[in-house]
Design an enzyme around this catalytic site. Structure first.
Site, PDB file in Angstrom:
ATOM      1  N   GLY A 100       3.825   1.091   2.394  1.00 32.33           N
ATOM      2  CA  GLY A 100       4.863   0.090   2.281  1.00 32.33           C
ATOM      3  C   GLY A 100       4.246  -1.281   2.165  1.00 32.33           C
ATOM      4  O   GLY A 100       3.049  -1.409   1.889  1.00 32.33           O
TER       5      GLY A 100
ATOM      6  N   ASP B   1      -8.520   7.483   5.740  1.00 31.49           N
ATOM      7  CA  ASP B   1      -8.458   6.630   4.553  1.00 31.49           C
ATOM      8  C   ASP B   1      -9.362   5.411   4.726  1.00 31.49           C
ATOM      9  O   ASP B   1      -8.947   4.271   4.521  1.00 31.49           O
ATOM     10  CB  ASP B   1      -7.015   6.202   4.278  1.00 31.49           C
TER      11      ASP B   1
ATOM     12  N   GLY C  59       0.818  -1.203   0.000  1.00 34.93           N
ATOM     13  CA  GLY C  59       0.000   0.000   0.000  1.00 34.93           C
ATOM     14  C   GLY C  59       0.846   1.245   0.000  1.00 34.93           C
ATOM     15  O   GLY C  59       2.060   1.185  -0.227  1.00 34.93           O
TER      16      GLY C  59
ATOM     17  N   VAL D 256       3.304  -5.213   3.378  1.00 37.59           N
ATOM     18  CA  VAL D 256       2.910  -5.976   4.562  1.00 37.59           C
ATOM     19  C   VAL D 256       3.305  -7.436   4.357  1.00 37.59           C
ATOM     20  O   VAL D 256       3.050  -8.004   3.293  1.00 37.59           O
ATOM     21  CB  VAL D 256       1.387  -5.895   4.784  1.00 37.59           C
TER      22      VAL D 256
END
Ligand SMILES: *[C@@H]1O[C@H](CO)[C@@H](O)[C@H](O)[C@H]1NC(C)=O
Ligand SMILES: *[C@@H]1O[C@H](CO)[C@@H](O)[C@H](O)[C@H]1NC(C)=O
Ligand SMILES: *[C@@H]1O[C@H](CO)[C@@H](O)[C@H](O)[C@H]1NC(C)=O
Ligand SMILES: *[C@@H]1O[C@H](CO)[C@@H](O)[C@H](O)[C@H]1NC(C)=O
Length: 807
Positions: free
Chosen positions: A530, A642, A527, A532
């Site tokens: 960075g 968001d 995302g 995951v």
């Protein structure tokens, strides 16, 4: 009869099954018709009638006799006799039902014969040698015919129909044929056979005959040759060789036959399933497969495995197969098509529009449109294929070709397909996009009355605007979209991290996290912040974790990072993804979260099957409560900035859990910057972002409103391929529908929601309040929760833009 059975039950509890024959000897033979029999002597008979008692086994658990099948007649069958739900495990005349008055008899000559009322023989098993002296319904579910000396001459276990019972074996050459439908027992379209060549295979049949067509599953044996399929008393089923060695395990769940009734049935949908039914059942109990940990059905996805040049596939012609949440296949008609027979979806679908006129192709092009369907294919129906072409070319090629029913497109490759379409399937594993050709104006779903000219003008205008916005959205999405690629399949097997060890955040070293993730190997998603990764902690129960490696920290001081992380770490709510720990070492900043096994809401609601309305409502409540907590109930207010389906994750119980909260502040995004600087995702972002207005909790309210509409309708806010132009932007369409009193259009194919229109209306009204352009008109999350729950009245919202001058 009742007393007799109970008596037997008690005795049987203490005896080995061998004693059964001994007990039979003690029994005086009953005479007359319709009594419970353990030893049916010659001359006895049963008559097909609705009130006729069957021959039951000593325990009363199985019965042999006549079962009425609707008005169609009677089936001579064996069934589970103590279960309210009719469960037939064997039948003699599934393709030739008999009428009332027909008779099954063990004749004086020692034959077992089913005669219809006119005396014609419908069925009679052939056994070599001498005539039978008696027959018996055994407690295993096996009906045997025996000689005077007690030797088995014939047994139902040797001629299975669609079901195997524990202790029943499938011998070389024997087969199961699926029933036609759930309650229609005649020969269906699938079979399970231990072939003479020793292969164990699932086939489609060339219906209405039972010859094999397409193989869609087979036992993978590396050595040896299959001799029989054994279904043993612990519920294991395996293919064994002549010496009884296991070659391939079919089902390997251990189930106690003391506590459960068990069966393995080739169902009408072609799936071979092992079922259990608790013996101490309440009246609402059903046959279930849920008690198991290992899959106890084959194949794992029937929709994708059946494909062959001949035959219709897992579903009928012109339809497509989709695997439901419950792992069962469903058949659907593509747009422009409807079922031939709504009561028998497997008969396939028929075209609902007049085909393209081949005499006037150019005139006809404008009368047709292409309907895009992702992850769909109709293998083996192509008549032309093209390489190195683009999607638009593929569309045009199909539109201008009167033979073309659908084209499929995948990375430069275009296939033209003609009807009837076969092997239709939709599944995330399929990369092809189906371009379905349908006649304009002949719509099967979402069709509404024609709009007035004026509204068409307005819609056209807003579509032009909408599509340019859509392009921006697309490119922004490209930057911001969070590709959560949680692997749905892992969900079943992985142990869960249920409870935090303690509320304290763990401070990890980089090395620890590198080890925990196996060197940052398994990527879960990517995302704006960075990547995951999946990992597991080193504690005893090895809880799974998601490790977020933050990128581009704008030179924040260590203390500041630690402070913010602690704020996030202090939050604790059942609708938030819990932060477990962090790492702040040199350049490296990582956040460690509990692992969410069911992936993202985005995959869940926009995926290949529609979750139930009830489930979607629960998710809406969950997200709203999580946001309420962040805004008003935790020690320091957190604005998410968001909210979108990609950032809502689902735990193993499918509870909504908000992720990535607190990161907007942590990463110090300048919240007053213009479009390119904003962190939120276009489409979910409140209009004030674009106007340099201060950011308040109301931005989350706005995003929640959009998300709520998506949950209600199970579609994305922007759907460029919407059925009708005024449906491209969901928020606009929903407002129109509310205004026009046609909310049913929003949930048209969703029966559950259609029956709950009051609540659908409430949810839509709340959503429209949330997406008011003027932030001060939007409710706070507390009010939102109360309105959703129904504890506060919801008034009719104004048009979202009515109080704001346009841009
Ligand atoms: C069943 O009945 C037959 C005929 O009456 C009898 O000969 C036989 O011994 C009986 N068998 C058993 C196991 O009870
Ligand atoms: C079962 O389905 C077949 C095929 O459609 C049909 O011919 C038959 O009549 C049905 N049987 C019953 C009992 O409805
Ligand atoms: C059934 O088969 C399984 C696997 O071969 C074996 O472990 C189990 O003991 C068997 N159970 C019985 C009752 O034979
Ligand atoms: C839709 O299809 C049906 C059946 O083919 C036809 O009778 C009807 O006229 C069509 N309607 C439109 C609007 O094309």
């Amino acid at each position: 009869m009742q007393g007799l059975n109970i008596q037997y039950l008690h005795i049987m509890d203490f005896q080995l099954p061998y004693c059964f024959f001994f007990l039979l000897l003690l029994l005086l033979p009953f005479s007359g018709n319709g009594q419970a029999h353990s030893n049916i002597s010659s001359g006895l008979f049963l008559t097909a009638a609705s009130d006729n008692l069957p021959w039951t086994s000593p325990s009363g658990e199985f019965a042999f006799g006549f079962q009425q099948v609707g008005d169609a007649g009677y089936l001579l069958a064996i069934w589970f006799n103590k279960i309210p739900e009719r469960t037939i495990v064997w039948s003699a005349n599934r393709n030739d039902l008999v009428q009332g008055g027909s008779k099954v008899q063990l004749t004086r000559d020692g034959e077992l014969v089913l005669n219809d009322q006119s005396g014609r023989t419908i069925w009679s098993p052939v056994f070599g040698g001498s005539g039978a002296a008696y027959a018996a319904m055994l407690d295993t579910g096996n009906f045997v015919v025996a000689s005077q000396a007690g030797a088995n001459l014939w047994q139902s276990f040797d001629e299975p129909t669609d079901t195997l019972l524990p202790t029943q074996n499938l011998n070389l050459g024997a087969q199961l044929i699926a029933p036609y439908l759930e309650k229609n027992y005649s020969d269906g379209r699938f079979k399970f056979i231990l072939q003479a060549d020793s292969n164990l295979v699932l086939y489609t049949t060339r219906y209405p005959t039972t010859t094999s067509n397409v193989a869609y599953w087979s036992a993978q044996i590396s050595t040896g040759s299959g001799y029989r399929v054994i279904f043993n008393q612990s519920g294991y089923m395996y293919l064994a060789d002549q010496n009884g060695n296991t070659l391939n395990s079919v089902f390997s769940n251990s189930v106690s036959m003391q506590d459960f009734y068990l069966r393995a049935t080739l169902d009408y949908d072609g799936v071979f399933r092992q079922y259990a039914y608790p013996k101490t059942a309440s009246s609402s109990t059903r046959w279930a497969m849920a008690w198991t940990t290992l899959p106890n059905f084959i194949p794992s996805n029937i929709c994708v495995v059946i494909r062959g040049p001949v035959g219709s596939g897992a579903c009928g012609f012109n339809s497509y197969c989709i695997l439901g949440d419950d792992q069962r296949p469903r058949c659907k008609c593509p747009p422009g098509y409807t079922f031939f027979d709504p009561n028998d979806e497997r008969k396939g679908c028929k075209k609902n529009f007049i085909s393209q006129d081949c005499d006037h192709p150019s005139q006809e092009i404008d009368n047709f449109m292409i309907w895009d369907m992702l992850n769909k294919n109709f293998p083996f129906t192509d008549y032309e294929d093209f390489f190195s072409v683009d999607e638009d070319w593929c569309r045009q090629a199909c539109l201008s070709d009167c033979y073309c029913a659908v084209a499929t497109y995948n990375s430069g490759h275009c296939w033209k397909k003609r009807g009837p379409l076969s092997n239709g399937v939709t599944d995330p594993s399929i990369g092809d996009k189906a371009l379905m050709k349908v006649r304009k104006g002949n719509r099967t779903a979402g069709s509404s009355a024609k709009k007035s000219d004026r509204s068409i003008l307005i819609t056209t205008g807003s579509v032009l605007l909408g599509s340019s916005i859509f392009l921006i959205v697309l490119s922004l999405l490209g930057i911001y979209v969070f590709f959560t690629r949680w692997n749905q399949q892992k969900q079943k097997m992985v142990p869960q991290l249920h409870v935090m060890p303690e509320m304290n955040l763990q401070n990890f070293t980089y090395n620890e996290l590198e080890t925990a993730t196996g060197g940052f190997k398994e990527e879960l998603g990517r995302g704006a912040f960075g990547i995951v990764y999946r990992g597991a902690l080193a504690n005893e129960d090895k809880p799974l974790i998601a490790v977020k490696k933050l990128e581009k920290m704008a030179g924040e001081g260590d203390t500041e990072f630690n402070t913010e992380v602690k704020v996030i770490g202090r939050t604790n709510h059942k609708n938030l993804v819990q932060l477990v720990g962090f790492c702040n070492e040199g350049e490296n900043r990582l956040l460690v979260y509990e692992y969410m096994s069911s992936g993202s809401l985005s995959n869940y609601i926009f995926g290949y099957s529609r979750p139930s309305w009830h489930r979607r409502m629960q998710i809406a409540f969950g997200v709203a409560r999580g946001l309420l907590y962040l805004h008003e109930e935790c020690s320091s207010q957190i604005i998410h900035c968001d909210i979108k389906p990609q950032n809502i994750l689902l735990d193993e119980s499918l509870n909504a859990r908000i992720s990535d909260f607190g990161l907007a502040k942590l990463l110090k995004t300048d919240q007053t910057k213009t479009t390119t600087g904003i962190r939120g995702t276009k489409g979910y972002v409140a209009p004030e972002w674009f106007k340099n207005l201060p950011v308040t909790t109301k931005v989350d309210t706005y995003s929640f409103g959009i998300l709520l509409l998506e949950l209600v309708c199970c579609r994305k806010n922007f759907e460029i391929n919407a059925m009708q132009e005024d449906q491209i932007v969901l928020a606009d369409w929903a407002c129109d529908c509310l205004k026009e009193g046609k909310l049913n259009l929003l949930v048209e194919e969703d029966e559950e929601a259609m029956e709950d229109m009051k609540r659908v209306e409430r949810f839509v009204m709340v959503a429209i309040w949330c997406i008011q352009e003027d932030p001060s008109l939007r409710p706070g999350m507390k009010k939102v929760v109360q309105m959703l729950e129904g504890s506060v009245q919801v008034s009719v919202p104004p048009d979202p833009s009515s109080f704001i001058s346009t841009i």
